[in-house]
Design an enzyme around this catalytic site. Structure first.
Site, mmCIF file in Angstrom:
data_model
loop_
_atom_site.group_PDB
_atom_site.id
_atom_site.type_symbol
_atom_site.label_atom_id
_atom_site.label_comp_id
_atom_site.label_asym_id
_atom_site.label_seq_id
_atom_site.Cartn_x
_atom_site.Cartn_y
_atom_site.Cartn_z
ATOM 1 N N HIS A 45 12.972 58.655 -14.626
ATOM 2 C CA HIS A 45 14.411 58.851 -14.835
ATOM 3 C C HIS A 45 14.755 60.298 -15.216
ATOM 4 O O HIS A 45 15.905 60.707 -15.143
ATOM 5 C CB HIS A 45 14.956 57.876 -15.889
ATOM 6 C CG HIS A 45 14.570 58.184 -17.306
ATOM 7 N ND1 HIS A 45 13.566 57.511 -17.967
ATOM 8 C CD2 HIS A 45 15.062 59.080 -18.194
ATOM 9 C CE1 HIS A 45 13.464 57.973 -19.197
ATOM 10 N NE2 HIS A 45 14.369 58.931 -19.362
ATOM 11 N N ASP A 84 8.450 53.415 -14.780
ATOM 12 C CA ASP A 84 9.310 54.581 -15.021
ATOM 13 C C ASP A 84 8.489 55.861 -15.100
ATOM 14 O O ASP A 84 8.695 56.706 -15.969
ATOM 15 C CB ASP A 84 10.129 54.389 -16.310
ATOM 16 C CG ASP A 84 11.217 55.454 -16.477
ATOM 17 O OD1 ASP A 84 11.657 56.023 -15.452
ATOM 18 O OD2 ASP A 84 11.590 55.744 -17.633
ATOM 19 N N SER A 118 11.787 61.901 -23.449
ATOM 20 C CA SER A 118 11.297 61.069 -22.344
ATOM 21 C C SER A 118 10.254 61.807 -21.514
ATOM 22 O O SER A 118 10.463 62.957 -21.114
ATOM 23 C CB SER A 118 12.463 60.658 -21.444
ATOM 24 O OG SER A 118 13.350 59.817 -22.139
#
Length: 294
Positions: A137, A167, A246
């Protein structure tokens, strides 16, 4: 008249037998003197044996003895690693990742404008050729991907693989620093709830920043707000992470990567950390680049 025949050798001489002279007995006074000398010598030997036996007996420990033993044991015990040690180990492997919407050439007006609107995240180098793991993402939809290494070296990067179910995205930079250090990965087998962990990344683009906490749970599930995907088998932890973390590494105090930070749970719209973060186990992440499972 016959002559006698004689041998040319001379007859052997008869051996002389020495006279045997009887020894005279020692006078009684001399015997008494020897006894007087023997008795003190025996006493000295006995006394020496007793002294040696007494000296070999352990003496009672004093408080000073106990303190000295404890101090010696503490000095011989290797120091326990800290969050600062973990940061020092993993720092050379952590990169800033930018996903840019503009696909113009570097230095053009379009690229300059595009840099003002980027998706910022973190990545970690896991191979000597510079291969980087990050979250999908972070770079999804980006026309250009830009990475900054620990020493300030910057490079364009290409996404060479992805695992949407975890992810994860795999990046290959066009150039790397000469002294690049790939991270050491550690299996999550044996990872325990309560074990200390450290997260390193670029929250809100600030960093590299580090935060420390513990593993809060294992085999958790989480729905990614970006991709609306259900992620499973996650590591739950409470080291503070925020948007920008992230794709960064979750490491042990030895600086070994056990997971890739993928999201945080927050019931509000502010998307700030409230104590629950999630990371993809490194086994899943390593399989994304074709590395053998642990």
């Amino acid at each position: 008249m016959r002559r006698g025949v004689y041998s040319a050798s001379k007859p052997a001489a008869r051996p002389q037998v020495p006279a045997v002279v009887a020894a005279k007995p020692a006078p009684p006074s001399e015997k008494r003197n020897w006894r007087r000398l023997a008795l003190p010598a025996g006493a000295l030997v006995l006394l020496a044996a007793c002294a040696a036996l007494w000296s070999s007996q352990p003496r009672p420990l004093t408080q000073d003895d106990v303190n000295a033993l404890l101090q010696s044991a503490l000095e011989k015990r290797p120091p326990q690693p800290t969050a600062a040690d973990a940061y020092d180990v993993i720092r050379p492997s952590v990169v800033l990742v930018r996903g840019m919407p503009d696909d113009g050439e570097e230095g053009t007006k379009g690229m300059a404008e595009g840099k003002a609107d980027v998706q910022k995240g973190t990545g970690v180098v896991i191979l000597e050729n510079g291969t980087i793991l990050t979250n999908l993402h972070v770079v999804a939809g980006a026309k250009r991907i830009h990475v900054v290494f620990f020493d300030g070296h910057e490079s364009e990067a290409e996404m060479i693989g992805q695992r949407p179910e975890h992810d994860l995205a795999v990046l290959q930079p066009k150039s790397t620093p000469d002294d690049l250090v790939p991270a050491t990965m550690r299996s999550t087998n044996g990872l325990r709830v309560g074990e200390a962990v450290v997260a390193v990344g670029f929250p809100f683009g600030i960093g590299p920043s580090t935060s420390a906490g513990v593993v809060s749970g294992l085999k958790r599930e989480y729905v990614s707000p970006e991709g609306k995907r259900l992620l499973t088998n996650l590591i739950q932890f409470d080291a503070a992470v925020n948007p920008g973390n992230s794709g960064g590494p979750l490491v042990t105090l030895d600086g070994e990567v056990v997971g890739i930070v993928t999201g945080l749970l927050n019931p509000t719209e502010q998307r700030v950390f409230v104590g629950i973060g999630f990371a993809v186990p490194i086994e899943n992440a390593a399989s994304a680049v074709g590395l053998s499972p642990f």
